[in-house]
Write a protein that holds these residues in place. Sequence first.
Motif, PDB file in Angstrom:
ATOM      1  N   THR A 184       0.851  -1.190   0.000  1.00 52.43           N
ATOM      2  CA  THR A 184       0.000   0.000   0.000  1.00 52.43           C
ATOM      3  C   THR A 184       0.881   1.232   0.000  1.00 52.43           C
ATOM      4  OG1 THR A 184      -1.750  -1.140   1.217  1.00 52.43           O
ATOM      5  CG2 THR A 184      -1.782   1.275   1.253  1.00 52.43           C
ATOM      6  N   GLY A 185       0.660   2.106  -0.945  1.00 49.66           N
ATOM      7  CA  GLY A 185       1.351   3.383  -0.984  1.00 49.66           C
ATOM      8  C   GLY A 185       0.445   4.491  -0.498  1.00 49.66           C
ATOM      9  N   VAL A 186       1.027   5.440   0.214  1.00 52.10           N
ATOM     10  CA  VAL A 186       0.273   6.613   0.674  1.00 52.10           C
ATOM     11  C   VAL A 186       1.026   7.843   0.180  1.00 52.10           C
ATOM     12  CG1 VAL A 186      -0.717   7.825   2.646  1.00 52.10           C
ATOM     13  CG2 VAL A 186      -0.406   5.337   2.751  1.00 52.10           C
ATOM     14  N   ILE A 187       0.421   8.575  -0.718  1.00 53.76           N
ATOM     15  CA  ILE A 187       1.157   9.668  -1.359  1.00 53.76           C
ATOM     16  C   ILE A 187       0.320  10.956  -1.368  1.00 53.76           C
ATOM     17  CG2 ILE A 187       0.357   9.143  -3.719  1.00 53.76           C
ATOM     18  CD1 ILE A 187       3.324   9.667  -4.588  1.00 53.76           C
ATOM     19  N   PRO A 188       0.960  12.096  -1.084  1.00 59.99           N
ATOM     20  CA  PRO A 188       0.244  13.377  -1.168  1.00 59.99           C
ATOM     21  C   PRO A 188      -0.028  13.750  -2.632  1.00 59.99           C
ATOM     22  CG  PRO A 188       2.239  13.556   0.175  1.00 59.99           C
ATOM     23  CD  PRO A 188       2.319  12.262  -0.549  1.00 59.99           C
ATOM     24  N   LYS A 189      -1.094  14.505  -2.845  1.00 54.57           N
ATOM     25  CA  LYS A 189      -1.469  14.925  -4.198  1.00 54.57           C
ATOM     26  C   LYS A 189      -0.317  15.624  -4.914  1.00 54.57           C
ATOM     27  CE  LYS A 189      -6.390  15.657  -3.223  1.00 54.57           C
ATOM     28  NZ  LYS A 189      -7.438  16.682  -3.014  1.00 54.57           N
ATOM     29  N   SER A 190       0.436  16.435  -4.183  1.00 56.77           N
ATOM     30  CA  SER A 190       1.507  17.208  -4.815  1.00 56.77           C
ATOM     31  C   SER A 190       2.567  16.307  -5.442  1.00 56.77           C
ATOM     32  CB  SER A 190       2.160  18.147  -3.797  1.00 56.77           C
ATOM     33  OG  SER A 190       2.730  17.399  -2.733  1.00 56.77           O
ATOM     34  N   LEU A 191       2.850  15.172  -4.803  1.00 55.29           N
ATOM     35  CA  LEU A 191       3.835  14.250  -5.359  1.00 55.29           C
ATOM     36  C   LEU A 191       3.223  13.400  -6.470  1.00 55.29           C
ATOM     37  CD1 LEU A 191       5.760  13.111  -2.161  1.00 55.29           C
ATOM     38  CD2 LEU A 191       6.337  14.916  -3.789  1.00 55.29           C
ATOM     39  N   LEU A 192       1.959  13.097  -6.340  1.00 58.53           N
ATOM     40  CA  LEU A 192       1.258  12.354  -7.395  1.00 58.53           C
ATOM     41  C   LEU A 192       1.293  13.153  -8.691  1.00 58.53           C
ATOM     42  CD1 LEU A 192      -0.631   9.833  -7.934  1.00 58.53           C
ATOM     43  CD2 LEU A 192      -2.523  11.417  -7.560  1.00 58.53           C
ATOM     44  N   GLU A 193       1.092  14.469  -8.569  1.00 63.22           N
ATOM     45  CA  GLU A 193       1.061  15.342  -9.738  1.00 63.22           C
ATOM     46  C   GLU A 193       2.425  15.481 -10.396  1.00 63.22           C
ATOM     47  OE1 GLU A 193      -0.589  18.763  -7.870  1.00 63.22           O
ATOM     48  OE2 GLU A 193      -2.628  17.936  -7.844  1.00 63.22           O
ATOM     49  N   ARG A 194       3.489  15.192  -9.638  1.00 65.16           N
ATOM     50  CA  ARG A 194       4.843  15.230 -10.217  1.00 65.16           C
ATOM     51  C   ARG A 194       5.221  13.899 -10.854  1.00 65.16           C
ATOM     52  NH1 ARG A 194       7.790  18.103  -5.066  1.00 65.16           N
ATOM     53  NH2 ARG A 194       6.292  19.792  -4.876  1.00 65.16           N
ATOM     54  N   GLU A 195       4.276  12.975 -10.892  1.00 62.17           N
ATOM     55  CA  GLU A 195       4.404  11.695 -11.588  1.00 62.17           C
ATOM     56  C   GLU A 195       5.493  10.796 -10.996  1.00 62.17           C
ATOM     57  OE1 GLU A 195       4.837  12.624 -15.731  1.00 62.17           O
ATOM     58  OE2 GLU A 195       2.758  13.266 -15.918  1.00 62.17           O
ATOM     59  N   ILE A 196       5.656  10.831  -9.671  1.00 58.76           N
ATOM     60  CA  ILE A 196       6.609   9.889  -9.079  1.00 58.76           C
ATOM     61  C   ILE A 196       5.889   8.760  -8.348  1.00 58.76           C
ATOM     62  CG2 ILE A 196       8.417  11.632  -8.830  1.00 58.76           C
ATOM     63  CD1 ILE A 196       7.828  11.535  -5.778  1.00 58.76           C
ATOM     64  N   ALA A 197       4.553   8.730  -8.447  1.00 60.08           N
ATOM     65  CA  ALA A 197       3.788   7.669  -7.791  1.00 60.08           C
ATOM     66  C   ALA A 197       4.013   6.343  -8.503  1.00 60.08           C
ATOM     67  CB  ALA A 197       2.301   8.008  -7.793  1.00 60.08           C
ATOM     68  N   HIS A 198       4.059   5.280  -7.711  1.00 67.63           N
ATOM     69  CA  HIS A 198       4.161   3.919  -8.246  1.00 67.63           C
ATOM     70  C   HIS A 198       2.768   3.509  -8.716  1.00 67.63           C
ATOM     71  CE1 HIS A 198       5.084  -0.263  -8.676  1.00 67.63           C
ATOM     72  NE2 HIS A 198       6.291  -0.137  -8.142  1.00 67.63           N
ATOM     73  N   THR A 199       2.648   3.136  -9.976  1.00 72.60           N
ATOM     74  CA  THR A 199       1.331   2.856 -10.541  1.00 72.60           C
ATOM     75  C   THR A 199       0.953   1.374 -10.481  1.00 72.60           C
ATOM     76  OG1 THR A 199       2.320   2.680 -12.749  1.00 72.60           O
ATOM     77  CG2 THR A 199       1.416   4.833 -12.108  1.00 72.60           C
ATOM     78  N   GLY A 200       1.848   0.521  -9.976  1.00 73.50           N
ATOM     79  CA  GLY A 200       1.553  -0.909  -9.969  1.00 73.50           C
ATOM     80  C   GLY A 200       1.311  -1.505  -8.602  1.00 73.50           C
ATOM     81  N   LEU A 201       0.984  -0.679  -7.629  1.00 75.18           N
ATOM     82  CA  LEU A 201       0.829  -1.148  -6.254  1.00 75.18           C
ATOM     83  C   LEU A 201      -0.477  -1.900  -6.045  1.00 75.18           C
ATOM     84  CD1 LEU A 201       2.013   2.079  -4.382  1.00 75.18           C
ATOM     85  CD2 LEU A 201       3.365   0.044  -4.953  1.00 75.18           C
ATOM     86  N   SER A 202      -0.543  -2.640  -4.966  1.00 73.79           N
ATOM     87  CA  SER A 202      -1.792  -3.290  -4.576  1.00 73.79           C
ATOM     88  C   SER A 202      -2.854  -2.239  -4.297  1.00 73.79           C
ATOM     89  CB  SER A 202      -1.581  -4.143  -3.317  1.00 73.79           C
ATOM     90  OG  SER A 202      -0.461  -4.976  -3.441  1.00 73.79           O
ATOM     91  N   GLU A 203      -2.416  -1.132  -3.715  1.00 72.30           N
ATOM     92  CA  GLU A 203      -3.327  -0.048  -3.340  1.00 72.30           C
ATOM     93  C   GLU A 203      -2.533   1.240  -3.258  1.00 72.30           C
ATOM     94  OE1 GLU A 203      -6.734   0.584   0.122  1.00 72.30           O
ATOM     95  OE2 GLU A 203      -5.016  -0.702   0.523  1.00 72.30           O
ATOM     96  N   LEU A 204      -3.050   2.315  -3.831  1.00 75.41           N
ATOM     97  CA  LEU A 204      -2.428   3.627  -3.732  1.00 75.41           C
ATOM     98  C   LEU A 204      -3.447   4.596  -3.150  1.00 75.41           C
ATOM     99  CD1 LEU A 204       0.068   5.410  -4.283  1.00 75.41           C
ATOM    100  CD2 LEU A 204      -0.962   5.970  -6.502  1.00 75.41           C
ATOM    101  N   LEU A 205      -3.138   5.108  -1.968  1.00 80.25           N
ATOM    102  CA  LEU A 205      -4.024   6.046  -1.280  1.00 80.25           C
ATOM    103  C   LEU A 205      -3.476   7.458  -1.472  1.00 80.25           C
ATOM    104  CD1 LEU A 205      -4.439   3.996   2.020  1.00 80.25           C
ATOM    105  CD2 LEU A 205      -5.915   3.969   0.003  1.00 80.25           C
ATOM    106  N   VAL A 206      -4.299   8.347  -1.974  1.00 82.49           N
ATOM    107  CA  VAL A 206      -3.884   9.722  -2.225  1.00 82.49           C
ATOM    108  C   VAL A 206      -4.465  10.622  -1.143  1.00 82.49           C
ATOM    109  CG1 VAL A 206      -3.894  11.633  -3.877  1.00 82.49           C
ATOM    110  CG2 VAL A 206      -3.811   9.257  -4.703  1.00 82.49           C
ATOM    111  N   VAL A 207      -3.586  11.380  -0.486  1.00 79.90           N
ATOM    112  CA  VAL A 207      -3.993  12.266   0.608  1.00 79.90           C
ATOM    113  C   VAL A 207      -3.638  13.707   0.254  1.00 79.90           C
ATOM    114  CG1 VAL A 207      -3.819  10.475   2.387  1.00 79.90           C
ATOM    115  CG2 VAL A 207      -1.807  11.853   1.827  1.00 79.90           C
ATOM    116  N   ASP A 208      -4.098  14.636   1.070  1.00 77.68           N
ATOM    117  CA  ASP A 208      -3.915  16.055   0.758  1.00 77.68           C
ATOM    118  C   ASP A 208      -2.506  16.557   1.014  1.00 77.68           C
ATOM    119  OD1 ASP A 208      -6.520  16.405  -0.139  1.00 77.68           O
ATOM    120  OD2 ASP A 208      -7.270  16.917   1.870  1.00 77.68           O
ATOM    121  N   ASN A 209      -1.848  16.043   2.053  1.00 77.04           N
ATOM    122  CA  ASN A 209      -0.548  16.613   2.410  1.00 77.04           C
ATOM    123  C   ASN A 209       0.306  15.587   3.165  1.00 77.04           C
ATOM    124  OD1 ASN A 209      -1.390  16.744   5.264  1.00 77.04           O
ATOM    125  ND2 ASN A 209      -2.709  18.430   4.578  1.00 77.04           N
ATOM    126  N   MET A 210       1.513  16.005   3.509  1.00 77.00           N
ATOM    127  CA  MET A 210       2.468  15.114   4.179  1.00 77.00           C
ATOM    128  C   MET A 210       1.985  14.712   5.567  1.00 77.00           C
ATOM    129  SD  MET A 210       4.978  14.502   2.109  1.00 77.00           S
ATOM    130  CE  MET A 210       6.431  14.056   3.050  1.00 77.00           C
TER     131      MET A 210
END
Length: 195
Positions: free
Chosen positions: A61-87
């Motif tokens: 499970t990955g937990v990533i803030p929107k700001s990092l998701l928008e910079r395209e460094i999120a792992h796209t093949g995870l079992s689950e990716l949770l996007v949150v507002d901030n650190m």
Amino acid sequence: MNTVGIFCGSSEGHSTAYIDAARHVGKYLAEQGISIVYGGGRVGLMGAVADAALAYGGHVTGVIPKSLLEREIAHTGLSELLVVDNMHQRKNMMAELSSGFIALPGGAGTAEEIFEQWTWAQLGIHDKPLAFLNVNHFYDPLTVMVQRMVSDGFMKQDYANMLRFSENLHDIIDYFKTYTPPVSKWTTRNENHHV
């Protein structure tokens, strides 16, 4: 012990020992049936842990803030990716989802994340174990600093003992399974209250 929170570098470091250790962590935890919660990135040691765990059938499970998701460094093949507002939300969610925490080598973010969990454990906010995978003696200076905190009167030895420093992941997981937290700070009137 069913889910471990992993804090580690978004870079690979200069020694291949670091990336090798990250891959070993992912593989080992997957083989043990232990799920991983981490920062959700595809880069550096973070990505290596996730990729190895996934390759061996692990749940990540990955937990990533929107700001990092928008910079395209999120792992796209995870079992689950949770996007949150901030650190702050990221750290809170990782804390809630994890049964214990392991820091691999990393920079300021890694240190800040594991230290916050350590602080929360001292305060009794949670009673989960913490460890540093001491790859390539990376955390040796920190062991000295922690003991300096104790010897100079800023922390009790019980709280230093909460941390496990080991080069061996099996040792860390065994420690997690038998961990008993000390009495949290500020719980008895006659204690010497140190940070």
